[in-house]
Design a protein around this motif. Structure first.
Motif, PDB file in Angstrom:
ATOM      1  N   MET A 102       0.852  -1.185   0.000  1.00  0.00           N
ATOM      2  CA  MET A 102       0.000   0.000   0.000  1.00  0.00           C
ATOM      3  C   MET A 102       0.893   1.243   0.000  1.00  0.00           C
ATOM      4  O   MET A 102       1.762   1.373   0.850  1.00  0.00           O
ATOM      5  N   ILE A 103       0.670   2.126  -0.956  1.00  0.00           N
ATOM      6  CA  ILE A 103       1.529   3.296  -1.146  1.00  0.00           C
ATOM      7  C   ILE A 103       0.759   4.561  -0.784  1.00  0.00           C
ATOM      8  O   ILE A 103      -0.379   4.771  -1.224  1.00  0.00           O
ATOM      9  N   LEU A 104       1.394   5.417   0.022  1.00  0.00           N
ATOM     10  CA  LEU A 104       0.824   6.732   0.337  1.00  0.00           C
ATOM     11  C   LEU A 104       1.745   7.801  -0.217  1.00  0.00           C
ATOM     12  O   LEU A 104       2.907   7.905   0.187  1.00  0.00           O
ATOM     13  N   TYR A 105       1.230   8.591  -1.159  1.00  0.00           N
ATOM     14  CA  TYR A 105       1.952   9.770  -1.622  1.00  0.00           C
ATOM     15  C   TYR A 105       1.750  10.837  -0.552  1.00  0.00           C
ATOM     16  O   TYR A 105       0.624  11.299  -0.317  1.00  0.00           O
ATOM     17  N   ARG A 110      -1.423   8.681   7.909  1.00  0.00           N
ATOM     18  CA  ARG A 110      -0.305   8.038   8.611  1.00  0.00           C
ATOM     19  C   ARG A 110      -0.701   7.655  10.034  1.00  0.00           C
ATOM     20  O   ARG A 110      -0.361   6.583  10.529  1.00  0.00           O
ATOM     21  N   LEU A 111      -1.443   8.562  10.706  1.00  0.00           N
ATOM     22  CA  LEU A 111      -1.860   8.304  12.080  1.00  0.00           C
ATOM     23  C   LEU A 111      -2.834   7.135  12.138  1.00  0.00           C
ATOM     24  O   LEU A 111      -2.695   6.236  12.974  1.00  0.00           O
ATOM     25  N   MET A 112      -3.821   7.127  11.250  1.00  0.00           N
ATOM     26  CA  MET A 112      -4.782   6.020  11.244  1.00  0.00           C
ATOM     27  C   MET A 112      -4.092   4.698  10.965  1.00  0.00           C
ATOM     28  O   MET A 112      -4.399   3.678  11.597  1.00  0.00           O
ATOM     29  N   ALA A 113      -3.148   4.699  10.043  1.00  0.00           N
ATOM     30  CA  ALA A 113      -2.408   3.468   9.740  1.00  0.00           C
ATOM     31  C   ALA A 113      -1.638   2.992  10.956  1.00  0.00           C
ATOM     32  O   ALA A 113      -1.612   1.794  11.265  1.00  0.00           O
ATOM     33  N   ALA A 114      -1.011   3.928  11.675  1.00  0.00           N
ATOM     34  CA  ALA A 114      -0.257   3.554  12.871  1.00  0.00           C
ATOM     35  C   ALA A 114      -1.177   2.983  13.943  1.00  0.00           C
ATOM     36  O   ALA A 114      -0.850   1.982  14.596  1.00  0.00           O
ATOM     37  N   LEU A 115      -2.320   3.599  14.139  1.00  0.00           N
ATOM     38  CA  LEU A 115      -3.260   3.141  15.158  1.00  0.00           C
ATOM     39  C   LEU A 115      -3.891   1.802  14.793  1.00  0.00           C
ATOM     40  O   LEU A 115      -4.216   0.996  15.669  1.00  0.00           O
ATOM     41  N   LYS A 171       0.824  -1.148   7.567  1.00  0.00           N
ATOM     42  CA  LYS A 171       2.114  -0.658   7.087  1.00  0.00           C
ATOM     43  C   LYS A 171       1.922   0.074   5.766  1.00  0.00           C
ATOM     44  O   LYS A 171       1.317  -0.449   4.828  1.00  0.00           O
ATOM     45  N   LEU A 172       2.441   1.293   5.690  1.00  0.00           N
ATOM     46  CA  LEU A 172       2.367   2.102   4.481  1.00  0.00           C
ATOM     47  C   LEU A 172       3.753   2.267   3.879  1.00  0.00           C
ATOM     48  O   LEU A 172       4.736   2.435   4.607  1.00  0.00           O
ATOM     49  N   ASN A 173       3.803   2.237   2.572  1.00  0.00           N
ATOM     50  CA  ASN A 173       5.018   2.594   1.839  1.00  0.00           C
ATOM     51  C   ASN A 173       4.891   4.073   1.483  1.00  0.00           C
ATOM     52  O   ASN A 173       4.105   4.442   0.609  1.00  0.00           O
ATOM     53  N   ALA A 203      -2.222  12.457 -13.015  1.00  0.00           N
ATOM     54  CA  ALA A 203      -2.791  11.247 -13.618  1.00  0.00           C
ATOM     55  C   ALA A 203      -3.441  10.367 -12.553  1.00  0.00           C
ATOM     56  O   ALA A 203      -4.409   9.647 -12.830  1.00  0.00           O
ATOM     57  N   LEU A 204      -2.917  10.426 -11.329  1.00  0.00           N
ATOM     58  CA  LEU A 204      -3.517   9.690 -10.220  1.00  0.00           C
ATOM     59  C   LEU A 204      -4.638  10.476  -9.560  1.00  0.00           C
ATOM     60  O   LEU A 204      -5.660   9.914  -9.171  1.00  0.00           O
ATOM     61  N   ASN A 205      -4.428  11.783  -9.429  1.00  0.00           N
ATOM     62  CA  ASN A 205      -5.419  12.644  -8.777  1.00  0.00           C
ATOM     63  C   ASN A 205      -5.552  13.935  -9.577  1.00  0.00           C
ATOM     64  O   ASN A 205      -4.748  14.858  -9.414  1.00  0.00           O
ATOM     65  N   PRO A 206      -6.557  14.028 -10.432  1.00  0.00           N
ATOM     66  CA  PRO A 206      -6.720  15.222 -11.268  1.00  0.00           C
ATOM     67  C   PRO A 206      -6.851  16.511 -10.467  1.00  0.00           C
ATOM     68  O   PRO A 206      -6.583  17.597 -10.999  1.00  0.00           O
ATOM     69  N   ALA A 207      -7.261  16.416  -9.191  1.00  0.00           N
ATOM     70  CA  ALA A 207      -7.387  17.621  -8.373  1.00  0.00           C
ATOM     71  C   ALA A 207      -6.033  18.205  -8.000  1.00  0.00           C
ATOM     72  O   ALA A 207      -5.951  19.350  -7.543  1.00  0.00           O
ATOM     73  N   GLY A 208      -4.962  17.431  -8.156  1.00  0.00           N
ATOM     74  CA  GLY A 208      -3.632  17.932  -7.836  1.00  0.00           C
ATOM     75  C   GLY A 208      -3.400  18.135  -6.363  1.00  0.00           C
ATOM     76  O   GLY A 208      -2.690  19.066  -5.958  1.00  0.00           O
ATOM     77  N   SER A 209      -3.977  17.268  -5.533  1.00  0.00           N
ATOM     78  CA  SER A 209      -3.828  17.398  -4.085  1.00  0.00           C
ATOM     79  C   SER A 209      -3.187  16.146  -3.500  1.00  0.00           C
ATOM     80  O   SER A 209      -3.128  15.092  -4.130  1.00  0.00           O
ATOM     81  N   ILE A 210      -2.709  16.299  -2.286  1.00  0.00           N
ATOM     82  CA  ILE A 210      -2.077  15.253  -1.503  1.00  0.00           C
ATOM     83  C   ILE A 210      -2.908  15.101  -0.225  1.00  0.00           C
ATOM     84  O   ILE A 210      -3.388  16.105   0.311  1.00  0.00           O
ATOM     85  N   PRO A 211      -3.082  13.878   0.257  1.00  0.00           N
ATOM     86  CA  PRO A 211      -2.436  12.610  -0.086  1.00  0.00           C
ATOM     87  C   PRO A 211      -3.160  11.841  -1.190  1.00  0.00           C
ATOM     88  O   PRO A 211      -4.290  12.172  -1.554  1.00  0.00           O
ATOM     89  N   ILE A 212      -2.463  10.810  -1.672  1.00  0.00           N
ATOM     90  CA  ILE A 212      -3.033   9.825  -2.586  1.00  0.00           C
ATOM     91  C   ILE A 212      -2.662   8.457  -2.031  1.00  0.00           C
ATOM     92  O   ILE A 212      -1.506   8.219  -1.694  1.00  0.00           O
ATOM     93  N   LEU A 213      -3.645   7.579  -1.937  1.00  0.00           N
ATOM     94  CA  LEU A 213      -3.400   6.227  -1.430  1.00  0.00           C
ATOM     95  C   LEU A 213      -3.653   5.225  -2.537  1.00  0.00           C
ATOM     96  O   LEU A 213      -4.725   5.232  -3.162  1.00  0.00           O
TER      97      LEU A 213
END
Length: 221
Positions: free
Chosen positions: A1-4, A16-21, A25-27, A46-56
């Motif tokens: 699982m990848i988190l930009y 990140r916090l939710m994943a830790a709780l 494991k996030l890449n 191309a992944l998120n046309p809105a141009g925002s972060i995060p992307i999972l």
């Protein structure tokens, strides 16, 4: 699982916090948001046309809204965080997830304007953020009267994680948390959860400051 990811993004921190709780494991893939504006690059659009972060990314699944990411991570590994053991709790979770967008717009907007010189009407954003905090304080005070600490249930849910970062970072936008004892007790409770992780600006302040007095009353509207 990848988190930009961007280390100073409260929305990315929620994930990140939710994943830790939840023990997921996030890449992490760091994105140069400031000053590089990499989130607006062609590959990330191309992944998120809105141009925002995060992307999972998880296999073929692409999620671009932090609230959806919280729900997805909880459903995978920690379903008790969804608060759907009864209809009322499930509805409260959804309501606070919607409320978290207002926190992003107002307190997050004030922080971006104050710290990152993003365009915005800082006084208007601060006023709107203060109204949001007063609403949150009233709700948390009511929960305290019922003997409960968290927003939607007798235990923490994704609703708490969705609302926590922008509230905790409100002082970065010039909005003080000092008038809100119920909010400060709530943020302390979240910081004390097993697995809690920090981000720049959100520290274990409960170890440094005295606990708010339960006799304190919230600021009147």
């Amino acid at each position: 699982m990848i988190l930009y990811d961007y280390i100073l993004s409260p929305d990315a921190y929620k994930v990140r916090l939710m994943a830790a709780l939840a023990g997921v494991k996030l890449n992490l893939r760091a994105v140069d948001v400031h000053p590089g504006r990499e989130h607006e690059s062609e590959p990330l659009r191309a992944l998120n046309p809105a141009g925002s972060i995060p992307i999972l990314l998880d296999g073929d699944l692409i999620l671009t809204e932090s609230a959806a990411m919280l729900v997805y991570l909880a459903r995978l590994e920690a379903p008790t965080w969804l608060g759907d053991d009864n209809a009322a709790n499930a509805a409260r979770v959804q309501q606070w997830l919607a409320f978290s967008r207002r926190l992003t717009d107002h307190l997050g907007g004030a922080r971006a304007t104050e710290m990152l010189s993003e365009p915005g009407d800082l006084p208007a954003l601060q006023r709107a953020g203060t109204l949001d905090l007063r609403e949150l304080e009233a709700a948390l005070t009511e929960r305290r009267i019922l003997g409960q600490t968290f927003l939607a249930s007798d235990r923490p849910t994704v609703a708490d994680i969705a609302c926590f970062p922008y509230v905790a970072l409100a002082p970065d936008g010039g909005v003080s948390l000092d008038p809100y004892p119920s909010i400060r007790l709530w943020t302390r409770a979240i910081r004390m959860l097993p697995g809690f992780i920090e981000m720049p600006g959100i520290h274990r302040l409960h170890e440094l400051k005295p606990e708010p007095l339960s006799t304190e009353t919230p600021e009147t509207v």
